[in-house]
Scaffold this motif. Structure first.
Motif, PDB file in Angstrom:
ATOM      1  N   HIS A   1      65.461  38.430 -12.488  1.00  9.15           N
ATOM      2  CA  HIS A   1      65.495  37.230 -11.502  1.00  9.15           C
ATOM      3  C   HIS A   1      66.533  36.241 -11.428  1.00  9.15           C
ATOM      4  O   HIS A   1      66.448  34.941 -11.290  1.00  9.15           O
ATOM      5  CB  HIS A   1      64.116  36.544 -11.838  1.00  9.15           C
ATOM      6  N   MET A   2      67.799  36.777 -12.010  1.00 13.85           N
ATOM      7  CA  MET A   2      68.993  36.045 -12.088  1.00 13.85           C
ATOM      8  C   MET A   2      68.906  35.112 -13.137  1.00 13.85           C
ATOM      9  O   MET A   2      69.662  34.079 -13.340  1.00 13.85           O
ATOM     10  CB  MET A   2      69.375  35.267 -10.789  1.00 13.85           C
ATOM     11  N   GLN A   3      67.899  35.258 -14.155  1.00 16.02           N
ATOM     12  CA  GLN A   3      67.699  34.153 -15.323  1.00 16.02           C
ATOM     13  C   GLN A   3      67.995  35.378 -16.686  1.00 16.02           C
ATOM     14  O   GLN A   3      67.669  36.113 -16.646  1.00 16.02           O
ATOM     15  CB  GLN A   3      66.343  33.635 -15.299  1.00 16.02           C
ATOM     16  N   PRO A   4      68.595  34.456 -17.580  1.00 19.13           N
ATOM     17  CA  PRO A   4      68.657  35.097 -18.935  1.00 19.13           C
ATOM     18  C   PRO A   4      67.533  35.804 -19.411  1.00 19.13           C
ATOM     19  O   PRO A   4      66.358  35.095 -19.334  1.00 19.13           O
ATOM     20  CB  PRO A   4      69.433  34.275 -19.835  1.00 19.13           C
ATOM     21  N   ALA A   5      67.374  37.207 -19.670  1.00 20.74           N
ATOM     22  CA  ALA A   5      66.383  37.792 -20.068  1.00 20.74           C
ATOM     23  C   ALA A   5      66.353  38.308 -21.597  1.00 20.74           C
ATOM     24  O   ALA A   5      65.553  37.710 -22.514  1.00 20.74           O
ATOM     25  CB  ALA A   5      66.075  38.924 -19.278  1.00 20.74           C
ATOM     26  N   GLN A   6      67.188  39.339 -21.759  1.00 23.33           N
ATOM     27  CA  GLN A   6      67.422  39.857 -23.216  1.00 23.33           C
ATOM     28  C   GLN A   6      68.809  40.167 -23.306  1.00 23.33           C
ATOM     29  O   GLN A   6      69.299  40.736 -22.478  1.00 23.33           O
ATOM     30  CB  GLN A   6      66.323  41.064 -23.496  1.00 23.33           C
ATOM     31  N   PRO A   7      69.389  40.419 -24.656  1.00 23.52           N
ATOM     32  CA  PRO A   7      70.690  40.911 -24.653  1.00 23.52           C
ATOM     33  C   PRO A   7      70.863  42.194 -24.479  1.00 23.52           C
ATOM     34  O   PRO A   7      70.100  43.182 -24.987  1.00 23.52           O
ATOM     35  CB  PRO A   7      71.060  40.435 -26.191  1.00 23.52           C
ATOM     36  N   ILE A   8      71.853  42.635 -23.931  1.00 19.37           N
ATOM     37  CA  ILE A   8      72.211  44.015 -23.589  1.00 19.37           C
ATOM     38  C   ILE A   8      73.451  44.199 -24.059  1.00 19.37           C
ATOM     39  O   ILE A   8      74.311  43.287 -24.354  1.00 19.37           O
ATOM     40  CB  ILE A   8      71.920  44.724 -22.266  1.00 19.37           C
ATOM     41  N   THR A   9      74.213  45.388 -23.806  1.00 18.65           N
ATOM     42  CA  THR A   9      75.731  45.777 -23.937  1.00 18.65           C
ATOM     43  C   THR A   9      76.199  45.954 -22.400  1.00 18.65           C
ATOM     44  O   THR A   9      75.545  46.598 -21.540  1.00 18.65           O
ATOM     45  CB  THR A   9      76.237  46.783 -24.799  1.00 18.65           C
ATOM     46  N   PHE A  10      77.508  45.824 -22.255  1.00 20.73           N
ATOM     47  CA  PHE A  10      78.222  46.150 -20.920  1.00 20.73           C
ATOM     48  C   PHE A  10      78.080  47.613 -20.801  1.00 20.73           C
ATOM     49  O   PHE A  10      77.924  48.210 -19.754  1.00 20.73           O
ATOM     50  CB  PHE A  10      79.652  45.669 -21.009  1.00 20.73           C
TER      51      PHE A  10
ATOM     52  N   PHE B   1      68.635  31.633 -25.029  1.00 21.12           N
ATOM     53  CA  PHE B   1      67.522  32.026 -25.379  1.00 21.12           C
ATOM     54  C   PHE B   1      66.882  33.506 -25.141  1.00 21.12           C
ATOM     55  O   PHE B   1      65.749  33.566 -25.033  1.00 21.12           O
ATOM     56  CB  PHE B   1      66.362  30.924 -24.743  1.00 21.12           C
ATOM     57  N   SER B   2      67.861  34.044 -24.709  1.00 23.01           N
ATOM     58  CA  SER B   2      67.877  35.739 -24.403  1.00 23.01           C
ATOM     59  C   SER B   2      67.164  36.518 -25.621  1.00 23.01           C
ATOM     60  O   SER B   2      66.810  37.854 -25.594  1.00 23.01           O
ATOM     61  CB  SER B   2      68.833  36.239 -23.845  1.00 23.01           C
ATOM     62  N   THR B   3      67.463  35.988 -26.830  1.00 23.76           N
ATOM     63  CA  THR B   3      67.063  36.466 -28.072  1.00 23.76           C
ATOM     64  C   THR B   3      65.535  36.048 -28.389  1.00 23.76           C
ATOM     65  O   THR B   3      65.040  36.509 -29.645  1.00 23.76           O
ATOM     66  CB  THR B   3      67.766  36.327 -29.243  1.00 23.76           C
TER      67      THR B   3
ATOM     68  N   ARG C   1      68.377  36.323 -38.135  1.00 22.62           N
ATOM     69  CA  ARG C   1      68.620  37.913 -37.875  1.00 22.62           C
ATOM     70  C   ARG C   1      68.012  38.077 -36.216  1.00 22.62           C
ATOM     71  O   ARG C   1      68.642  38.729 -35.622  1.00 22.62           O
ATOM     72  CB  ARG C   1      67.935  38.774 -38.733  1.00 22.62           C
ATOM     73  N   ALA C   2      66.864  37.412 -36.064  1.00 23.93           N
ATOM     74  CA  ALA C   2      66.057  37.714 -34.798  1.00 23.93           C
ATOM     75  C   ALA C   2      66.918  37.159 -33.757  1.00 23.93           C
ATOM     76  O   ALA C   2      67.009  37.620 -32.571  1.00 23.93           O
ATOM     77  CB  ALA C   2      64.658  37.236 -34.678  1.00 23.93           C
ATOM     78  N   LEU C   3      67.655  36.004 -33.920  1.00 23.88           N
ATOM     79  CA  LEU C   3      68.449  35.322 -33.027  1.00 23.88           C
ATOM     80  C   LEU C   3      69.875  35.827 -32.638  1.00 23.88           C
ATOM     81  O   LEU C   3      70.523  35.577 -31.725  1.00 23.88           O
ATOM     82  CB  LEU C   3      68.602  33.911 -33.235  1.00 23.88           C
ATOM     83  N   SER C   4      70.183  36.975 -33.611  1.00 26.01           N
ATOM     84  CA  SER C   4      71.572  37.540 -33.161  1.00 26.01           C
ATOM     85  C   SER C   4      71.281  38.608 -32.067  1.00 26.01           C
ATOM     86  O   SER C   4      70.545  39.552 -32.018  1.00 26.01           O
ATOM     87  CB  SER C   4      71.868  38.451 -34.555  1.00 26.01           C
ATOM     88  N   PRO C   5      72.154  38.524 -31.036  1.00 21.13           N
ATOM     89  CA  PRO C   5      72.377  39.343 -29.900  1.00 21.13           C
ATOM     90  C   PRO C   5      72.602  40.732 -30.471  1.00 21.13           C
ATOM     91  O   PRO C   5      72.020  41.548 -29.931  1.00 21.13           O
ATOM     92  CB  PRO C   5      73.353  38.772 -29.174  1.00 21.13           C
ATOM     93  N   LEU C   6      73.711  40.809 -31.049  1.00 19.16           N
ATOM     94  CA  LEU C   6      74.009  42.332 -31.581  1.00 19.16           C
ATOM     95  C   LEU C   6      72.803  42.972 -32.391  1.00 19.16           C
ATOM     96  O   LEU C   6      72.542  44.155 -32.114  1.00 19.16           O
ATOM     97  CB  LEU C   6      75.344  42.403 -32.541  1.00 19.16           C
ATOM     98  N   GLY C   7      72.220  42.184 -33.567  1.00 19.37           N
ATOM     99  CA  GLY C   7      71.154  42.669 -34.215  1.00 19.37           C
ATOM    100  C   GLY C   7      69.789  43.099 -33.003  1.00 19.37           C
ATOM    101  O   GLY C   7      69.136  43.983 -33.412  1.00 19.37           O
ATOM    102  N   ASN C   8      69.409  42.140 -31.868  1.00 17.93           N
ATOM    103  CA  ASN C   8      68.694  42.306 -31.217  1.00 17.93           C
ATOM    104  C   ASN C   8      68.934  43.990 -30.546  1.00 17.93           C
ATOM    105  O   ASN C   8      68.062  44.774 -30.610  1.00 17.93           O
ATOM    106  CB  ASN C   8      68.583  41.772 -29.921  1.00 17.93           C
ATOM    107  N   VAL C   9      70.207  44.045 -30.073  1.00 17.27           N
ATOM    108  CA  VAL C   9      70.505  45.337 -29.612  1.00 17.27           C
ATOM    109  C   VAL C   9      70.159  46.759 -30.451  1.00 17.27           C
ATOM    110  O   VAL C   9      69.943  47.712 -30.065  1.00 17.27           O
ATOM    111  CB  VAL C   9      71.901  45.347 -28.898  1.00 17.27           C
ATOM    112  N   LYS C  10      70.844  46.304 -31.499  1.00 21.17           N
ATOM    113  CA  LYS C  10      70.879  47.638 -32.659  1.00 21.17           C
ATOM    114  C   LYS C  10      69.174  47.930 -32.998  1.00 21.17           C
ATOM    115  O   LYS C  10      69.166  49.187 -33.364  1.00 21.17           O
ATOM    116  CB  LYS C  10      71.690  47.283 -33.696  1.00 21.17           C
ATOM    117  N   LYS C  11      68.585  47.120 -33.046  1.00 20.82           N
ATOM    118  CA  LYS C  11      67.194  47.496 -33.039  1.00 20.82           C
ATOM    119  C   LYS C  11      66.562  48.297 -31.949  1.00 20.82           C
ATOM    120  O   LYS C  11      65.437  48.966 -32.443  1.00 20.82           O
ATOM    121  CB  LYS C  11      66.039  46.202 -33.096  1.00 20.82           C
ATOM    122  N   ARG C  12      66.896  48.261 -30.729  1.00 21.94           N
ATOM    123  CA  ARG C  12      66.227  48.805 -29.780  1.00 21.94           C
ATOM    124  C   ARG C  12      66.816  50.378 -29.535  1.00 21.94           C
ATOM    125  O   ARG C  12      67.527  50.782 -28.700  1.00 21.94           O
ATOM    126  CB  ARG C  12      66.481  47.971 -28.548  1.00 21.94           C
TER     127      ARG C  12
END
Length: 494
Positions: free
Chosen positions: A150-159, A359-361, A427-438
């Motif tokens: 919805h054009m709002q920050p959701a969750q971190p991803i990678t390019f 707040f995407s994390t 750790r939960a707030l880390s964008p890269l940590g978020n991505v690596k867990k998924r």
């Protein structure tokens, strides 16, 4: 209107003949050659007659269409060529070429060849686009960007993960075009007007000389059907829709408000009044081209709507009115998209900065509470939501979310503090940590994306071989036809 002006000639036949001359002249001579060879092999033509017809075709091909005075009185390109043929060889030989065929199946044949060739060019362009996309994705499997809904920050991803998603869409676009090719590359020649012929022709043989993969089995269907054109245009429309969506994202991401991407100077223009402007018009043009494809698709369907299922100028002529432009617009959009992907720059620092503060994390914080405590996800969700919303309303960022804030919310929801540490929250707030867990199937973890990209590259290689095989078969049929003609007319090559 001047007295005696023939509106039918001026507005219909003359433009039609000019268009046919531009697009179909060489293809018509190829179809003539294939038909003459087949008539010879089936004993319908004598060898000396076939030799004269094939020699005429070779000479006319060298001279070009300008060697013929095209007139609307002869209705179309074919009858103009046939008149020139009969003037040159006489009626007895020249008039025999049309044995066992009609203009109906002839035009159906060369239209399919023209479409087939343009589909192959579009397929090559799509392969190039996918190659570029995969390469850039492979280079960015750990490049953090915000993911949006919805054009709002959701969750971190990678390019790289984002581009992989488009890679799957482009795979489906290719497969749609490949399916359209399979339905296009079928031979109508020999169907005649609509009911075949009493002459002992070999439709499979003539089709093999023109590189077709098979025959349209029913003669009426062969001259009536143009549904393959709708298949082609639909495939290209979906492709441009997907390209439009990635361009829409990039259009936002190059703004100063997002500052995720940087567009090279070659893709922007300035303003006549505002000296600072860098207008990303390449995205505007590329997104706008979808309208041309949608128009073409509607035109094709409308031209066939309610037309009796037989040969008709509505289907054999008007269906193609917007098709050639649709191919051109598709090529332009795909080429531009490939060039943008090759040269666009991602502002990695700013993209990460945006992800850290938006707040995407927050979802991962809720997940961590579930992992460490015997509570449901909905309960954890409510705790995090009660912590985040006040910070958001105060204009603060996710960096302000602390264990203290979370415990304050937990006391409201659970009547007890959380059993997690400040380090868990960090750790939960880390964008890269978020991505690596998924690491689940379809997730953005670098190793998951890399595996996905590797599999896509293998499929890309398979699709490239498929196009190469199609082109190889057509080239082989061309060589076979030319070799047989050379033997008949007594030349080493033509």
């Amino acid at each position: 209107m001047s007295a005696g002006e023939n509106v039918f000639f001026k507005y219909l036949l003359e433009p039609q003949i000019a268009g046919q001359a531009e697009k179909f002249f060489d293809l018509m001579l190829k179809a003539d050659d294939a038909h003459a060879l087949m008539l010879l092999e089936e004993g319908i033509l004598r060898e000396d007659e076939a030799r004269q017809l094939l020699n005429f075709s070779r000479q006319l091909s060298a001279q070009g269409v300008d060697a013929i005075e095209l007139t609307p009185e002869k209705e179309d390109l074919y009858l103009n060529i046939e008149a020139h043929l009969i003037d040159t060889l006489g009626d007895y030989v020249g008039g025999k070429l049309h044995t066992g065929r009609s203009r109906n199946d002839l035009y159906a044949t060369i239209q399919r060849i023209k479409c087939r060739d343009m589909v192959l060019d579009a397929a090559d362009d799509m392969l190039d686009l996918r190659r570029v996309l995969l390469r850039i994705a492979e280079e960015n499997t750990e490049t953090i960007i915000p993911g949006y809904t919805h054009m709002q920050p959701a969750q971190p991803i990678t390019f790289g993960y984002y581009l992989a998603a488009l890679g799957h869409a482009f795979e489906r676009d290719f497969e749609r075009l490949a399916a359209a090719y399979a339905r296009t590359n079928l031979n109508p020649l020999g169907a005649c007007a609509l009911a075949g012929t009493g002459f002992p022709i070999d439709r499979t043989l003539v089709g093999s000389y023109l590189g077709f993969d098979g025959n349209l089995e029913n003669a009426l269907d062969a001259v009536a059907s143009r549904d393959y054109v709708a298949d082609i245009v639909f495939a290209m429309t979906m492709l441009l829709s997907d390209i439009g969506r990635i361009n829409q994202d990039f259009y936002f991401w190059v703004t100063s408000e997002f500052s995720i991407l940087k567009l090279p100077d070659e893709f922007v223009v300035g303003s006549s009044i505002m000296p600072q402007k860098r207008n990303p018009i390449i995205f505007e043009h590329t997104m706008g081209k979808l309208s041309c494809l949608l128009g073409a698709f509607v035109s094709v369907i409308t031209a066939m709507k309610g037309v009796p299922y037989t040969h008709s100028r509505a289907t054999s002529g008007e269906v193609f009115t917007t098709l050639w432009g649709a191919f051109d617009e598709t090529r332009a959009a795909v080429k531009c998209m490939s060039a943008v992907l090759e040269k666009i720059e991602i502002d990695k620092e700013n993209a990460l900065r945006n992800t850290n503060k938006n707040f995407s994390t927050a979802t991962e914080v809720a997940d961590e509470i579930v992992r460490k405590m015997d509570v449901s996800f909905r309960t954890a969700y409510q705790i995090v939501k009660k912590s985040v919303l006040p910070l958001y309303r105060q204009g603060k960022t996710s960096e302000a979310l602390t264990l203290e804030e979370l415990n304050h919310a937990a006391m409201e929801v659970l009547q007890r503090p959380l059993e997690i540490t400040a380090e868990d929250v960090e750790r939960a707030l880390s964008p890269l940590g978020n991505v690596k867990k998924r690491t689940v199937l379809g997730g953005p973890a670098p190793e998951t994306v890399s595996k996905d990209l590797e599999e896509m590259r293998l499929r890309l290689q398979g699709h490239a071989r498929q196009v190469q095989d199609w082109r190889g078969k057509i080239e082989s049929s061309e060589n076979t036809r030319k070799d047989k003609i050379a033997r008949i007319i007594g030349k080493a090559e033509i």
